[in-house]
Structures are given as structure tokens and as C-alpha cells.
Write a protein that holds these residues in place. Structure first.
Motif, PDB file in Angstrom:
ATOM      1  N   ARG A   1       0.630  -0.823  -0.115  1.00  0.00           N
ATOM      2  CA  ARG A   1       0.287  -0.208   0.122  1.00  0.00           C
ATOM      3  C   ARG A   1       0.811   1.485   0.230  1.00  0.00           C
ATOM      4  O   ARG A   1       0.525   2.147   0.427  1.00  0.00           O
ATOM      5  N   GLN A   2       1.695   1.218  -0.482  1.00  0.00           N
ATOM      6  CA  GLN A   2       3.114   2.286  -0.431  1.00  0.00           C
ATOM      7  C   GLN A   2       4.022   2.058  -2.039  1.00  0.00           C
ATOM      8  O   GLN A   2       3.548   1.658  -2.625  1.00  0.00           O
ATOM      9  N   SER A   3       3.754   3.627  -1.981  1.00  0.00           N
ATOM     10  CA  SER A   3       4.972   3.896  -3.654  1.00  0.00           C
ATOM     11  C   SER A   3       5.527   5.775  -3.384  1.00  0.00           C
ATOM     12  O   SER A   3       5.228   6.251  -1.579  1.00  0.00           O
ATOM     13  N   ILE A   4       6.489   6.102  -3.710  1.00  0.00           N
ATOM     14  CA  ILE A   4       7.527   7.068  -3.819  1.00  0.00           C
ATOM     15  C   ILE A   4       6.418   8.408  -3.946  1.00  0.00           C
ATOM     16  O   ILE A   4       6.383   9.535  -2.848  1.00  0.00           O
ATOM     17  N   PHE A   5       4.890   8.211  -4.747  1.00  0.00           N
ATOM     18  CA  PHE A   5       4.362   8.836  -4.506  1.00  0.00           C
ATOM     19  C   PHE A   5       3.416   9.443  -3.368  1.00  0.00           C
ATOM     20  O   PHE A   5       2.132  10.220  -3.090  1.00  0.00           O
ATOM     21  N   LYS A   6       3.418   8.500  -2.405  1.00  0.00           N
ATOM     22  CA  LYS A   6       3.101   8.778  -1.013  1.00  0.00           C
ATOM     23  C   LYS A   6       4.082   9.399  -0.339  1.00  0.00           C
ATOM     24  O   LYS A   6       3.934   9.881   0.921  1.00  0.00           O
ATOM     25  N   GLY A   7       5.064   8.708  -0.284  1.00  0.00           N
ATOM     26  CA  GLY A   7       6.778   8.805   0.311  1.00  0.00           C
ATOM     27  C   GLY A   7       7.213  10.242  -0.085  1.00  0.00           C
ATOM     28  O   GLY A   7       7.082  10.831  -0.179  1.00  0.00           O
ATOM     29  N   SER A   8       8.685   9.693  -0.705  1.00  0.00           N
ATOM     30  CA  SER A   8       9.615  10.337  -0.948  1.00  0.00           C
ATOM     31  C   SER A   8       9.093  11.594  -1.976  1.00  0.00           C
ATOM     32  O   SER A   8       9.758  13.122  -2.324  1.00  0.00           O
ATOM     33  N   CYS A   9       8.540  11.555  -3.028  1.00  0.00           N
ATOM     34  CA  CYS A   9       7.867  12.270  -3.482  1.00  0.00           C
ATOM     35  C   CYS A   9       6.321  12.447  -3.693  1.00  0.00           C
ATOM     36  O   CYS A   9       5.913  13.027  -4.373  1.00  0.00           O
ATOM     37  N   ARG A  10       5.814  12.763  -2.585  1.00  0.00           N
ATOM     38  CA  ARG A  10       4.628  12.877  -2.385  1.00  0.00           C
ATOM     39  C   ARG A  10       3.961  13.943  -2.720  1.00  0.00           C
ATOM     40  O   ARG A  10       4.986  16.038  -2.421  1.00  0.00           O
TER      41      ARG A  10
ATOM     42  N   ARG B   1      -7.356   1.730  21.532  1.00  0.00           N
ATOM     43  CA  ARG B   1      -8.789   0.795  22.343  1.00  0.00           C
ATOM     44  C   ARG B   1      -7.552  -0.276  21.362  1.00  0.00           C
ATOM     45  O   ARG B   1      -7.080  -1.398  22.383  1.00  0.00           O
ATOM     46  N   VAL B   2      -7.406  -0.811  20.318  1.00  0.00           N
ATOM     47  CA  VAL B   2      -6.924  -1.883  19.714  1.00  0.00           C
ATOM     48  C   VAL B   2      -5.076  -1.604  20.414  1.00  0.00           C
ATOM     49  O   VAL B   2      -5.097  -2.939  20.783  1.00  0.00           O
ATOM     50  N   HIS B   3      -4.270  -0.586  20.323  1.00  0.00           N
ATOM     51  CA  HIS B   3      -3.093  -0.258  20.315  1.00  0.00           C
ATOM     52  C   HIS B   3      -3.121  -0.773  22.393  1.00  0.00           C
ATOM     53  O   HIS B   3      -2.506  -2.210  22.822  1.00  0.00           O
ATOM     54  N   ALA B   4      -4.418  -0.893  22.916  1.00  0.00           N
ATOM     55  CA  ALA B   4      -4.350  -1.052  24.561  1.00  0.00           C
ATOM     56  C   ALA B   4      -4.543  -2.292  24.479  1.00  0.00           C
ATOM     57  O   ALA B   4      -3.400  -3.042  25.421  1.00  0.00           O
ATOM     58  N   ARG B   5      -5.364  -2.878  23.552  1.00  0.00           N
ATOM     59  CA  ARG B   5      -5.513  -4.592  24.052  1.00  0.00           C
ATOM     60  C   ARG B   5      -4.238  -5.515  23.441  1.00  0.00           C
ATOM     61  O   ARG B   5      -3.714  -6.426  24.203  1.00  0.00           O
ATOM     62  N   PHE B   6      -3.691  -4.762  22.508  1.00  0.00           N
ATOM     63  CA  PHE B   6      -2.728  -5.931  21.681  1.00  0.00           C
ATOM     64  C   PHE B   6      -1.573  -5.509  21.482  1.00  0.00           C
ATOM     65  O   PHE B   6      -0.628  -6.020  20.927  1.00  0.00           O
ATOM     66  N   GLY B   7      -1.425  -4.094  21.843  1.00  0.00           N
ATOM     67  CA  GLY B   7      -0.536  -3.532  21.692  1.00  0.00           C
ATOM     68  C   GLY B   7       0.699  -3.131  20.405  1.00  0.00           C
ATOM     69  O   GLY B   7       1.609  -3.757  20.181  1.00  0.00           O
ATOM     70  N   VAL B   8      -0.441  -3.253  19.573  1.00  0.00           N
ATOM     71  CA  VAL B   8       0.188  -3.233  17.818  1.00  0.00           C
ATOM     72  C   VAL B   8      -0.945  -1.909  17.751  1.00  0.00           C
ATOM     73  O   VAL B   8      -1.673  -1.582  17.798  1.00  0.00           O
ATOM     74  N   LEU B   9      -0.249  -0.847  16.863  1.00  0.00           N
ATOM     75  CA  LEU B   9      -0.331   0.332  16.075  1.00  0.00           C
ATOM     76  C   LEU B   9      -1.070   0.453  14.847  1.00  0.00           C
ATOM     77  O   LEU B   9      -0.246  -0.403  14.115  1.00  0.00           O
ATOM     78  N   LEU B  10      -2.221   0.940  14.644  1.00  0.00           N
ATOM     79  CA  LEU B  10      -2.849   0.269  13.054  1.00  0.00           C
ATOM     80  C   LEU B  10      -2.470   2.097  12.733  1.00  0.00           C
ATOM     81  O   LEU B  10      -2.113   2.879  13.059  1.00  0.00           O
ATOM     82  N   GLU B  11      -2.464   1.837  11.374  1.00  0.00           N
ATOM     83  CA  GLU B  11      -2.098   3.209  11.270  1.00  0.00           C
ATOM     84  C   GLU B  11      -2.809   3.310   9.457  1.00  0.00           C
ATOM     85  O   GLU B  11      -3.980   2.135   8.856  1.00  0.00           O
ATOM     86  N   ARG B  12      -3.777   4.290   9.664  1.00  0.00           N
ATOM     87  CA  ARG B  12      -4.824   5.027   8.561  1.00  0.00           C
ATOM     88  C   ARG B  12      -3.623   4.094   6.927  1.00  0.00           C
ATOM     89  O   ARG B  12      -3.236   5.123   6.515  1.00  0.00           O
ATOM     90  N   GLU B  13      -4.698   3.662   6.432  1.00  0.00           N
ATOM     91  CA  GLU B  13      -4.907   4.089   4.547  1.00  0.00           C
ATOM     92  C   GLU B  13      -5.048   5.478   4.415  1.00  0.00           C
ATOM     93  O   GLU B  13      -4.045   5.751   2.892  1.00  0.00           O
ATOM     94  N   PRO B  14      -5.928   5.731   3.994  1.00  0.00           N
ATOM     95  CA  PRO B  14      -6.777   6.729   3.401  1.00  0.00           C
ATOM     96  C   PRO B  14      -5.958   8.153   3.572  1.00  0.00           C
ATOM     97  O   PRO B  14      -4.909   8.267   5.007  1.00  0.00           O
ATOM     98  N   ARG B  15      -5.193   9.227   2.586  1.00  0.00           N
ATOM     99  CA  ARG B  15      -4.923  10.348   2.702  1.00  0.00           C
ATOM    100  C   ARG B  15      -5.939  11.309   3.249  1.00  0.00           C
ATOM    101  O   ARG B  15      -7.172  11.561   3.054  1.00  0.00           O
ATOM    102  N   VAL B  16      -5.227  11.912   4.369  1.00  0.00           N
ATOM    103  CA  VAL B  16      -6.044  13.130   5.146  1.00  0.00           C
ATOM    104  C   VAL B  16      -5.853  14.757   4.480  1.00  0.00           C
ATOM    105  O   VAL B  16      -4.270  15.070   4.292  1.00  0.00           O
ATOM    106  N   TYR B  17      -5.927  15.372   4.086  1.00  0.00           N
ATOM    107  CA  TYR B  17      -6.410  16.557   3.748  1.00  0.00           C
ATOM    108  C   TYR B  17      -6.848  17.528   4.382  1.00  0.00           C
ATOM    109  O   TYR B  17      -8.318  17.465   4.952  1.00  0.00           O
TER     110      TYR B  17
END
Length: 338
Positions: free
Chosen positions: A164-173, A322-338
Motif C-alpha cells: 500500500r505504498q509508493s514514492i508518490f505517497k512517500g518521498s515524492c508526495r 483501543r487496539v493498541h491498549a489490548r494488543f500492543g499493536v499500532l494501526l496505521e490509517r490507509e486513506p490520505r487526510v487533507y
């Protein structure tokens, strides 16, 4: 070039969020893109390319020039050996392109059927489903450099594809506006049925029909419709969180506590099913005001009507906590926020 001022974008994002753009321009060709870049520079405003609006969250009104991509056109570029190269304008509907390639007897996109959005957005996200990612069939793309207005060609290695990643979301955003995409497809069907649920349904349907790419595409559409709400009926952006990657030791620790943990290998690491984590945290089908998780798929956040971007973001942060508190795992959002 038609320019709209203070344009409503409610119908331009599948979450149905109330948003206005300072300026809205529709790009039907390369020159429209170039003129929009000059216009944005003149107004000293950022330029935001927008496809189908199926992977964005608008947190408020946009003091920007929004460029609605509408560059059309599909063609077979070449047929060499076992492969067919096809090209599409960035404004074409992704699912329409998938079905068109199958009609051209060019195979490889059938597992990516019914993914919402436009062709130009596909490489940004490196869209994927049922064991296939865009990078698997990618040939090249053309994009306009936002600084120079020149057209640049990117091959697969240039794009830095990852989950779910490319340079167009990263270094070349925000550095390029994608205008066209080329795909390297197969002339012979090689079914990708790694997912048991998909394989079982395809095999069942193939009892009455010959196995074909069209059949696989039909089954993928059926499965997606069963699991994911139609944005036209219930506003959403599909999967809201990425499947988190964790170490093998983390998987072992979690499996000791949760034997039914859904995890699958990803190279040296493992991916956890974000939907399973949210569901197990007791958040499937819950609702807070106008925002909630879908009753059949916890990974999908929905707007029941009247929600704002801030409502959606606050709700998503509560899920992450809630997920982090229960599993110790951090979720990352998929859609871009403007």
C-alpha cells in the motif's frame, strides 16, 4: 479550462464529507494539468489531484486548487510474446479498465476487480487484493512534474512499490500528477487463487461454467459486495487501516493469548489482519454519532449521514487507542487526510 470557485466536494469523496475547495478544475488532457499548475502557482495555493475520492478524508474546507482528474482513453499498445501492454488515462474508472482488459484477452487484473477509484490513483496506493498487487502487472506511468510542468516516465523500480505504498505517497508526495498508466498483462490466464475463500467460491462456480478470468472477476465482485458496503448506499472509503506488520516473536506472544489470531507471513515479518484486531477489541458494528464501523467488516468506517471529517478522524483515533491498549499493536490509517 473551466474553474469553479468555492466548489462543493461532497459528491467527490466516497465518505460524503461536507467540504469546499477554494478552486476546482477538471483536467481532461495534459495541457489542462499544466495550466492548473500555473494557476495554482499564481494564486500561491497548493494543488491537490483528486480521482474518485475513494481513499481520502477531508478534515475541513480546502484552501487549495483541487484538480479533478478526467483524462480518458484505453488502448492496447503492443502484443509481444506472452504479454500484452495496455495503456489507460489517469481519469478512467479502475474497475471499467479491469473488465475492458479481460475483453481484450489480457489477464492479470481479475483479482483487482471492483476496487473503487480511478486509474491514476492505483499506483500511488499500489492497490492490491486477493494475493495480487498493482506492482505485479505494472509496466510504467507518465506524470507531470509539478515544478517544471515536464512529463516524466517512471518504470517499476522508479516507483518504490511496497505494501500500500509508493514514492508518490512517500518521498515524492505532491511532486507529480500522474496522467497515464501502462500495464504488462498476460495473454494466457494463470489464476491466482491463494486465498482459500476465493478459491472455494471459484471452484464452486466453475462446476457450471468454464474457468475463466471473467468468472474469477465475477466471484471477486461477489465477495467484495458481501463484505464491503457500496459507497453509493453507505458512505465509506473501504479499508480504513493497513494490516500492521509485526515480528515473528510478537505473533507468537499474541497467539499464546489469542489462538484464533489471524496472521500471515510477509517476508521476514508477519502481517496481522487489522479487521480481526478491531473486531476482537469489541468495535465491530459500533456507532458513535454519525460515524461507525461496518456491521459486517470492522475494518470499514462508515458515515451514516451528517458526519464531518473531524468526526471520522476522532473515531479512528479511538479505534487505534483501543487496539493498541489490548494488543500492543499500532494501526496505521490507509486513506490520505487533507
Amino acid at each position: 479550462m473551466h474553474i469553479q470557485e468555492y466548489a462543493a466536494l461532497d459528491r467527490c469523496n466516497t465518505l460524503g464529507l461536507p467540504t469546499k475547495a477554494r478552486y476546482l478544475i477538471q483536467a481532461r488532457c495534459l495541457e489542462d494539468v499544466r495550466e492548473a499548475l500555473v494557476f495554482a502557482r499564481t494564486k500561491q495555493l497548493p494543488l491537490i489531484p483528486l480521482g474518485g475520492g475513494s481513499n481520502v478524508v477531508f478534515s475541513g474546507d480546502l484552501d487549495a486548487v483541487v484538480l479533478r482528474m478526467a483524462i480518458a482513453g484505453k488502448s492496447v499498445v503492443s502484443t509481444l510474446g506472452e504479454h500484452t501492454i495496455v495503456e489507460s488515462g489517469a481519469g478512467e474508472n479502475w474497475h471499467d479498465l479491469v473488465r475492458w482488459t479481460l475483453s481484450q484477452k489480457a489477464y492479470g487484473l481479475e483479482n483487482l476487480s471492483l476496487i473503487p477509484g480511478t486509474v491514476g490513483a492505483a499506483p500511488i496506493q499500489n492497490i492490491g487484493a486477493y494475493g495480487v498487487e498493482l506492482k505485479d502487472v505494472f509496466h510504467s506511468l507518465q506524470a507531470v512534474d509539478c515544478q517544471t510542468g515536464g512529463v516524466v516516465c517512471f518504470n517499476r523500480d522508479d516507483c518504490g512499490f511496497d505494501y500500500r505504498q509508493s514514492i508518490f505517497k512517500g518521498s515524492c508526495r505532491d511532486c507529480y500528477v500522474i496522467i497515464s498508466l501502462r500495464l504488462k498483462l498476460n495473454r494466457r490466464l494463470t489464476p491466482r487463487l491463494d486465498y482459500a475463500d476465493l478459491r472455494d467460491k471459484v471452484e464452486k462456480k466453475a462446476l457450471n461454467r468454464e474457468l475463466s478470468a471473467e468468472l474469477i472477476s465475477d466471484v471477486v465482485c461477489d465477495v467484495r459486495r458481501e463484505k464491503l458496503p457500496d459507497p453509493g448506499m453507505l458512505a465509506n472509503v473501504g479499508s480504513f487501516f493497513k494490516n500492521p506488520e509485526v515480528s515473528a516473536s510478537t505473533v507468537q506472544q499474541l497467539k499464546a493469548r489469542y489462538p484464533d489470531l489471524v496472521a500471515f507471513p510477509a517476508g521476514e515479518r508477519w502481517k496481522l489482519a487489522a479487521g480481526w484486531l478491531i473486531d476482537k477489541a469489541g468495535l465491530k458494528g459500533v456507532r458513535e454519532g454519525a460515524v461507525g464501523t461496518h456491521k459486517q467488516q470492522a475494518l470499514v468506517l462508515v458515515n451514516h449521514g451528517g458526519a464531518t471529517g473531524q468526526d471520522v478522524l476522532c473515531f479512528s483515533e479511538a479505534i487505534k487507542a483501543r487496539v493498541h491498549a489490548r494488543f500492543g499493536v499500532l494501526l496505521e490509517r490507509e486513506p490520505r487526510v487533507y
